[in-house]
Design a protein around this motif. Structure first.
Motif, mmCIF file in Angstrom:
data_model
loop_
_atom_site.group_PDB
_atom_site.id
_atom_site.type_symbol
_atom_site.label_atom_id
_atom_site.label_comp_id
_atom_site.label_asym_id
_atom_site.label_seq_id
_atom_site.Cartn_x
_atom_site.Cartn_y
_atom_site.Cartn_z
ATOM 1 N N SER A 133 0.341 -2.485 -7.936
ATOM 2 C CA SER A 133 -0.711 -3.306 -8.535
ATOM 3 C C SER A 133 -0.158 -4.698 -8.760
ATOM 4 O O SER A 133 0.907 -4.851 -9.372
ATOM 5 C CB SER A 133 -1.166 -2.712 -9.873
ATOM 6 O OG SER A 133 -1.707 -1.421 -9.696
ATOM 7 N N THR A 166 0.810 -1.210 0.000
ATOM 8 C CA THR A 166 0.000 0.000 0.000
ATOM 9 C C THR A 166 0.847 1.266 0.000
ATOM 10 O O THR A 166 0.486 2.262 -0.635
ATOM 11 C CB THR A 166 -0.937 -0.005 1.221
ATOM 12 O OG1 THR A 166 -1.668 -1.229 1.241
ATOM 13 C CG2 THR A 166 -1.908 1.162 1.170
ATOM 14 N N GLU A 170 1.561 1.834 -3.393
ATOM 15 C CA GLU A 170 0.382 1.665 -4.248
ATOM 16 C C GLU A 170 0.702 0.770 -5.445
ATOM 17 O O GLU A 170 0.503 1.113 -6.607
ATOM 18 C CB GLU A 170 -0.163 3.014 -4.720
ATOM 19 C CG GLU A 170 -1.626 2.918 -5.140
ATOM 20 C CD GLU A 170 -2.247 4.248 -5.500
ATOM 21 O OE1 GLU A 170 -3.133 4.694 -4.742
ATOM 22 O OE2 GLU A 170 -1.852 4.835 -6.525
#
Length: 340
Positions: free
Chosen positions: A279, A274, A277
């Motif tokens: 993916s 997180t 961030e």
């Protein structure tokens, strides 16, 4: 009668005489010319594939010529050179409705859930038989399926020419990914890492800008010296230590793609994901990527010869499975050739 390569039970392989099958109404019958050996074939042989049922004709990478069609298929398809997409889906469940038949709720994979292409003749759904232009050699066409795996993961990762990429594993799947990232999408810089020197040499031939033997060096040291963190990472080696390291190495806003079916546990930090961030994508089989790969191959954007290390007669399948499993330095992609 025809000959078929059958795993009758885990650890037992036979070349059996079988009746030549007749295609069902929506099927075509394919005279197999080349079939590729994959790690999943080895897993089925050893009983390590939870989806396989026995006895099973293995083989999900194959090319041939249509020699008979079912009553709902146009007779003009007879004589077509075709490569077979092994993904057989229902077409109406949720994944199918959003264009992801590779994770269909009723998924069947040719060569796993149903008999495959390690046979002189195989019947498959007509919609799974894709025409291959005469300009594409038969032995190249047999590699459309492996490259479709690379097409599937890259479709999710969306590479760009600005990306710095890292590919873990320079086996057949890793090499296919390397080629697609470099020659199709033109990523700016690509690093391959593996423990086998010969595989890293093949990675260079497939377009890797730099190779790191992670048995002798730390790939993180390379990126420290390079001055940029990888923005795109693909795990084509399927080891539980890779994902935590990939999360640590990745650039903020980076993308990570996971391939493979290991059930081994790994420990990852939610904060590490997180805070950047990141993916993270997973990829199984292919989602109707065959036309795309056939176009790439026809345009000369792929080099299947860089992956092919052996071509053997189909009745040497035991030799092929042994090579694939035990000779990673000498062996990459093995093609079995069936009689004309």
């Amino acid at each position: 009668m025809m000959k078929s390569i059958v795993i009758t039970q885990p650890g037992v392989l036979e070349i059996q005489q079988r009746e030549i099958p007749l295609p069902a109404a929506d099927e075509v019958r394919v005279k197999t010319i080349y079939a590729g050996v994959c790690g999943s074939d080895v897993h089925i042989y050893h009983g390590h594939n939870p989806f396989a049922r026995y006895p099973r004709v293995i083989g999900h990478e194959f090319f041939g010529v249509i020699d008979q069609v079912g009553r709902n298929v146009m007779p003009s398809r007879i004589g077509q050179r075709v490569v077979i997409d092994p993904v057989v889906s229902c077409g109406h469940c949720y994944p199918c409705s959003i264009g992801r038949p590779n994770v269909c709720l009723n998924l069947q994979v040719i060569g796993v859930h149903r008999d495959g292409g390690f046979s002189e003749f195989a019947c498959v759904p007509a919609s799974n038989a894709y025409v291959v232009a005469d300009a594409i050699p038969a032995h190249h066409a047999a590699l459309v399926e492996p490259f479709s795996i690379a097409a599937n993961i890259t479709a999710q990762l969306r590479p760009t020419t600005d990306d710095v990429a890292l590919v873990y594993g320079a086996g057949p799947m890793g090499l296919a990914v390397i080629q697609v990232l470099k020659t199709v999408f033109g990523v700016a810089h690509l690093v391959a890492t593996d423990r086998v020197a010969a595989r890293l040499q093949r990675a260079t031939e497939c377009g890797a800008d730099r190779c790191v033997n992670n048995q002798a060096a730390n790939v993180s040291d390379y990126f420290d010296e390079y001055g940029r963190a990888p923005t795109l990472i693909v795990d084509a080696a399927c080891h539980p230590a890779i994902l935590p390291q990939a999360i640590e190495l990745a650039s903020p806003a980076g993308r990570i793609g996971i391939m493979g079916f290991s059930d081994a546990a790994c420990t990852i930090s939610q904060q590490a994901i997180t805070s950047k961030e990141l993916s993270i994508f997973s990829s199984r089989l292919n989602s109707a990527r065959f036309p795309q790969v056939i176009n790439w191959m026809g345009a000369g954007k792929l080099n299947p010869d860089a992956l092919i290390t052996h071509q053997l007669d189909f009745d040497q399948v035991d030799v092929a499975l042994h090579l694939f499993e035990n000779e990673p330095a000498a062996c990459c992609k093995i093609l079995l050739e069936f009689p004309a």
